[in-house]
Each structure stands twice: as C-alpha cells, then as structure tokens.
Write a protein that holds these residues in place. Structure first.
Motif, PDB file in Angstrom:
ATOM      1  N   ILE A 119      64.428  38.219  35.140  1.00  0.00           N
ATOM      2  CA  ILE A 119      64.012  39.427  34.422  1.00  0.00           C
ATOM      3  C   ILE A 119      62.976  40.199  35.241  1.00  0.00           C
ATOM      4  N   THR A 120      62.013  39.475  35.796  1.00  0.00           N
ATOM      5  CA  THR A 120      60.966  40.102  36.600  1.00  0.00           C
ATOM      6  C   THR A 120      61.566  40.784  37.826  1.00  0.00           C
ATOM      7  N   ALA A 121      62.471  40.093  38.506  1.00  0.00           N
ATOM      8  CA  ALA A 121      63.094  40.674  39.705  1.00  0.00           C
ATOM      9  C   ALA A 121      63.849  41.955  39.361  1.00  0.00           C
ATOM     10  N   GLU A 122      64.539  41.962  38.240  1.00  0.00           N
ATOM     11  CA  GLU A 122      65.269  43.166  37.827  1.00  0.00           C
ATOM     12  C   GLU A 122      64.317  44.326  37.564  1.00  0.00           C
ATOM     13  N   CYS A 123      63.191  44.056  36.926  1.00  0.00           N
ATOM     14  CA  CYS A 123      62.203  45.114  36.676  1.00  0.00           C
ATOM     15  C   CYS A 123      61.616  45.631  37.988  1.00  0.00           C
ATOM     16  N   LEU A 124      61.311  44.712  38.910  1.00  0.00           N
ATOM     17  CA  LEU A 124      60.734  45.123  40.194  1.00  0.00           C
ATOM     18  C   LEU A 124      61.757  45.862  41.055  1.00  0.00           C
ATOM     19  N   ASP A 125      63.030  45.468  40.975  1.00  0.00           N
ATOM     20  CA  ASP A 125      64.093  46.198  41.692  1.00  0.00           C
ATOM     21  C   ASP A 125      64.140  47.643  41.218  1.00  0.00           C
ATOM     22  N   VAL A 161      54.751  33.845  36.763  1.00  0.00           N
ATOM     23  CA  VAL A 161      55.958  34.332  37.448  1.00  0.00           C
ATOM     24  C   VAL A 161      55.827  35.812  37.796  1.00  0.00           C
ATOM     25  N   ALA A 162      55.404  36.620  36.826  1.00  0.00           N
ATOM     26  CA  ALA A 162      55.380  38.073  37.037  1.00  0.00           C
ATOM     27  C   ALA A 162      54.317  38.487  38.057  1.00  0.00           C
ATOM     28  N   ILE A 163      53.135  37.924  37.968  1.00  0.00           N
ATOM     29  CA  ILE A 163      52.069  38.301  38.905  1.00  0.00           C
ATOM     30  C   ILE A 163      52.428  37.866  40.317  1.00  0.00           C
ATOM     31  N   THR A 164      52.960  36.650  40.463  1.00  0.00           N
ATOM     32  CA  THR A 164      53.360  36.166  41.789  1.00  0.00           C
ATOM     33  C   THR A 164      54.390  37.098  42.416  1.00  0.00           C
ATOM     34  N   ALA A 165      55.397  37.480  41.625  1.00  0.00           N
ATOM     35  CA  ALA A 165      56.457  38.351  42.153  1.00  0.00           C
ATOM     36  C   ALA A 165      55.937  39.736  42.498  1.00  0.00           C
ATOM     37  N   LEU A 166      55.056  40.274  41.660  1.00  0.00           N
ATOM     38  CA  LEU A 166      54.525  41.620  41.891  1.00  0.00           C
ATOM     39  C   LEU A 166      53.729  41.696  43.185  1.00  0.00           C
ATOM     40  N   VAL A 167      52.806  40.780  43.395  1.00  0.00           N
ATOM     41  CA  VAL A 167      51.952  40.867  44.588  1.00  0.00           C
ATOM     42  C   VAL A 167      52.739  40.560  45.856  1.00  0.00           C
ATOM     43  N   LYS A 168      53.816  39.768  45.730  1.00  0.00           N
ATOM     44  CA  LYS A 168      54.645  39.488  46.900  1.00  0.00           C
ATOM     45  C   LYS A 168      55.531  40.685  47.243  1.00  0.00           C
ATOM     46  N   ARG A 169      56.118  41.308  46.232  1.00  0.00           N
ATOM     47  CA  ARG A 169      57.044  42.425  46.466  1.00  0.00           C
ATOM     48  C   ARG A 169      56.325  43.661  46.990  1.00  0.00           C
ATOM     49  N   PHE A 170      55.104  43.908  46.499  1.00  0.00           N
ATOM     50  CA  PHE A 170      54.381  45.137  46.861  1.00  0.00           C
ATOM     51  C   PHE A 170      53.024  44.799  47.484  1.00  0.00           C
ATOM     52  N   PRO A 171      53.026  44.439  48.777  1.00  0.00           N
ATOM     53  CA  PRO A 171      51.756  44.054  49.428  1.00  0.00           C
ATOM     54  C   PRO A 171      50.768  45.203  49.574  1.00  0.00           C
ATOM     55  N   THR A 172      51.246  46.448  49.465  1.00  0.00           N
ATOM     56  CA  THR A 172      50.331  47.595  49.580  1.00  0.00           C
ATOM     57  C   THR A 172      50.075  48.261  48.230  1.00  0.00           C
ATOM     58  N   LEU A 173      50.384  47.576  47.143  1.00  0.00           N
ATOM     59  CA  LEU A 173      50.196  48.144  45.809  1.00  0.00           C
ATOM     60  C   LEU A 173      48.745  48.579  45.608  1.00  0.00           C
ATOM     61  N   ARG A 174      48.571  49.762  45.028  1.00  0.00           N
ATOM     62  CA  ARG A 174      47.221  50.282  44.769  1.00  0.00           C
ATOM     63  C   ARG A 174      47.300  51.300  43.639  1.00  0.00           C
ATOM     64  N   LEU A 175      46.145  51.617  43.069  1.00  0.00           N
ATOM     65  CA  LEU A 175      46.094  52.629  42.021  1.00  0.00           C
ATOM     66  C   LEU A 175      46.477  53.985  42.592  1.00  0.00           C
ATOM     67  N   ALA A 176      47.166  54.782  41.785  1.00  0.00           N
ATOM     68  CA  ALA A 176      47.548  56.136  42.202  1.00  0.00           C
ATOM     69  C   ALA A 176      46.543  57.174  41.702  1.00  0.00           C
ATOM     70  N   VAL A 177      45.587  56.743  40.898  1.00  0.00           N
ATOM     71  CA  VAL A 177      44.531  57.616  40.376  1.00  0.00           C
ATOM     72  C   VAL A 177      43.204  56.890  40.535  1.00  0.00           C
ATOM     73  N   PRO A 178      42.080  57.608  40.501  1.00  0.00           N
ATOM     74  CA  PRO A 178      40.793  56.911  40.517  1.00  0.00           C
ATOM     75  C   PRO A 178      40.687  55.959  39.321  1.00  0.00           C
ATOM     76  N   ALA A 179      40.011  54.850  39.517  1.00  0.00           N
ATOM     77  CA  ALA A 179      39.928  53.818  38.473  1.00  0.00           C
ATOM     78  C   ALA A 179      39.390  54.371  37.162  1.00  0.00           C
ATOM     79  N   GLU A 180      38.446  55.306  37.252  1.00  0.00           N
ATOM     80  CA  GLU A 180      37.851  55.843  36.024  1.00  0.00           C
ATOM     81  C   GLU A 180      38.817  56.732  35.247  1.00  0.00           C
ATOM     82  N   GLU A 181      39.953  57.095  35.846  1.00  0.00           N
ATOM     83  CA  GLU A 181      40.944  57.910  35.149  1.00  0.00           C
ATOM     84  C   GLU A 181      42.038  57.082  34.472  1.00  0.00           C
ATOM     85  N   VAL A 182      42.005  55.776  34.647  1.00  0.00           N
ATOM     86  CA  VAL A 182      42.983  54.913  33.979  1.00  0.00           C
ATOM     87  C   VAL A 182      42.689  54.928  32.482  1.00  0.00           C
TER      88      VAL A 182
END
Length: 396
Positions: A121-127, A354-375
């Motif tokens: 399920i996680t892989a399908e969401c990340l795909d 499962v989900a956190i492991t897959a996320l950080v492995k699939r997207f090694p450059t993952l980062r916020l797209a907005v300043p943290a205070e705007e979340v």
C-alpha cells in the motif's frame, strides 16, 4: 498539604510560536509548578489537571477513576452515556465485553503478518506521489490514504467507500466542524455502518467485522465498535505520519541518522510517538475520594490527563524537548496505559515503521515546500493534533 497548588485557568491554549511540536506553553508551565494543578472546566465545575508522567500513569491504572462518558462533570448539564459499542467511554464489565472479542485481532504477530500488505500500500502511494511530483501535499498523498486503506481492509469496508469515510471521520475530530456538519457526518456514518453490518451478517468475508458476527454483539453494538476502530485507525496514524514527517524535516540530524542506520526505525517510531503525543489528553472521573499527588480528588470530580506534558516530563525523560532516536528509556504514554491502552498500538507501530522507512528511502532530498511557520496546524480544539496539510518537494 499546606502548600499552595498551581491553578490553570483556560484550556486549550496556543502552542509556543515557532514550536509546533511542543505542548501549549501554559501546560508546560503548569507541570513546572508540579504534576497536578487545579482547573475549572468551561462549564464551571471544579476539576484537576494532571501533567506529570507518574501521576498520569497512576490514574490511568486506577479503577477508582472512571472512563464513563455520562460521569464526566464539566458543569451544570448532563452528558448522555456512550452509545452501544463505543467502548472507549465505558468501564468494565461493559468495556471488557466489547474489547475482548477484538484483542486477538490486533496481536503483535498478526500485525507483523500485515507488514507485507502495508509495504505494498505504501509503495503504491509513493509511486503515485512520485509520478505526480516533484511536489505534493504529504497529508493527502501519503499520510491519510495508507491508514485509511489498511483499516478499511481490516474491517471489510469496500475500497471505493474509503474516501467518504476519511472525510466523515475528519469531521468528527478536526476541531473546526460546525455542529450541523458534525451531526450530518455522524448520521451519514451511522447509516453506512448499519448497511455494512447488515451486509457482513448476510455474507461474511475475511475481515475483522465479519469475524465479530460470531460474538454476542448486536448490530447496533457492532456499529459502535466499527466506528471506534475506524476513527482510531484512520486519524491518529494519519496525523502521526504527517506530523512525524514534519518533525523529521525539522530535525535534519536525526533524519540523517535514520537514513544511515535503518535499524533505528523502531526507536525512531517510539521517540516520535513520545515527542508528538498527537492524542493530547483524556478525561477520567473519580468514583470516590482519591488522593493523587498529595491532593484529595473528590468523588464525582473530572480530571484532565495531559499526555503531551507527561511525555515531556523531565523527571521521566532527560532533555524531554529534544527529539533523540538514540534515547535510552522505557515507556511513553502515547498509547495510554491500563485497561484502556490503545487496542491498535501494534498496528500503528507497523504502519509507522513501514511508511516512514519507505518515505525517507524513496525521497532522499525530501524537504518542505513552504517555510515551516506557514505549515497549517490543527487547532488545539481538535481531538487529535496534527497538520492540515504538509507541502513538500524533492529533487528529480
């Protein structure tokens, strides 16, 4: 006994500016004054606020404190009993009657057997997220669909119905729904669950709800049990995934450590559960006069148990406001304690791992797209704390 006791005047209060993961400042301040404070409920009834780890844990294990909804005393109005099946707001033997048939469905072994399906399920969401990228709202692309699919499959809810369930459950817990919208969502959910229970009664399939058809629970009780499982299985894990990712992105050293050493995943999940405590507080009502922390809590008095300050108690955890995946400790209260300890905690652990492991492995450059205070953050009035959306991006 002669010492003055700290008093807290209002709840909830805002989180400290720039500190979206920390408990509201007034709660943290109350704990500094001691583990128990006087508190007046909004309805005018005198109560207590318990913020220290040991006292929260002791009350959760004390049968002299009740979970019964109709005993909650916040002011000059009566609260009706919990509907049949909604066992979180009941005491034994009623609570045990509903919980016992479920215990075998959520064992550590059974949840680990589910890991392969959760990975799929996680892989399908990340795909799908990667294909639509290089940006996404992590809440809608990742955090909500994974637990929604898992809990719906466990209960036997048809896949095509999970979207409407997500919306309805969110209406119950987001803290921003009007009374009219709340009633409409609850009514629609009850109607759907009635149809689902009837369908399982007529044609059982391979799922938890069908398994419960062999119990002595009535259809009305099965609706209540299903609602509790859906609400708990959807919203808490979804908010842990989204808020947990936000916390990871704001703690790059811990994220780098996790990426470098995947064996840290189990510890990372436990530390995120402690650090975030998305289920912020619960209520209990004294059935008799009880002494807690040197104070006498009179029979009929309702206390608020603050999980998020208990899990940040410096008497229990060194440097409690620091996210540390190599922390050496035992036992947070994110899943509660005692007879009401979260039934689905092992499922939540597997999903998060499962989900956190897959996320950080699939997207090694993952980062916020907005300043943290705007979340956008959920209000403190929400039953479960979290983010409304989490815009992220990555390199392609």
């Amino acid at each position: 006994m002669g010492e003055s006791v700290h008093t807290v005047t209002t709840l909830p209060t805002a989180r400290p500016p720039g500190c979206p993961f920390d408990p509201p400042a007034e709660l943290t301040d109350a704990r500094r004054h001691g583990p128990i404070s006087r508190y007046t409920h909004p309805g005018g009834a005198a109560g207590w606020l318990i913020t220290g780890y040991e006292l929260v844990r002791s009350v959760l294990a004390d049968p002299r404190f009740s979970s019964r909804k109709e005993l909650i005393n916040v002011g000059d109005f009566e609260i009706p009993p919990a509907p049949p099946g909604e066992f979180l707001l009941m005491d034994d033997p009623q609570h045990g009657r509903y919980r016992k048939p479920l215990v075998g469905k959520f064992t550590v072994r059974r949840m680990r057997l589910l890991a392969e399906r959760i990975e799929q399920i996680t892989a399908e969401c990340l795909d799908a997220m990667e294909a639509a990228g290089p940006s996404a709202d992590l809440v809608t692309a990742f955090a909500k669909p994974i637990p929604a699919i898992v809990i719906c499959e466990l209960l036997g809810v048809p896949y095509e119905d999970r979207g409407s369930f997500q919306e309805q459950i969110d209406s119950f817990v987001n803290g921003e729904t009007s009374d009219e919208e709340l009633i409409a969502a609850y009514t629609a959910t009850q109607r759907y669950l009635a149809e689902l229970v009837a369908a399982k009664r007529a044609n059982p399939t391979d799922d938890v709800l069908s398994d419960l058809m062999d119990s002595d629970l009535t259809d009305e009780e099965l609706r209540g049990v299903s609602l509790i499982l859906l609400a708990a299985g959807l919203d808490t894990t979804a908010n842990m995934l989204a808020l947990g990712t936000f916390a990871l992105l704001q703690n790059p050293a811990q994220l780098a450590d996790l990426r470098a050493d995947p064996t840290l995943t189990g510890r990372a999940v436990e530390e995120l559960l402690r650090y975030l405590s998305v289920a912020k507080s619960f209520m209990r009502t004294a059935l008799e006069d009880v002494e807690v922390g040197g104070q006498t809590i009179k029979a009929g008095t309702t206390v608020i148990l603050s999980y998020n300050t208990a899990n940040r108690d410096p008497e229990r955890f060194a440097d409690p406001h620091v996210l540390d995946f190599r922390r050496q400790y035992g036992g947070h209260l994110a899943f509660g304690h005692g007879v009401h300890q979260c039934l689905g905690q092992q499922l939540a652990r597997v999903e998060l791992s499962v989900a956190i492991t897959a996320l950080v492995k699939r997207f090694p450059t993952l980062r916020l797209a907005v300043p943290a205070e705007e979340v956008g953050l959920r209000p403190e009035t929400a039953d479960i704390y979290g983010v409304k959306s989490l815009p992220v991006t990555w390199d392609v």
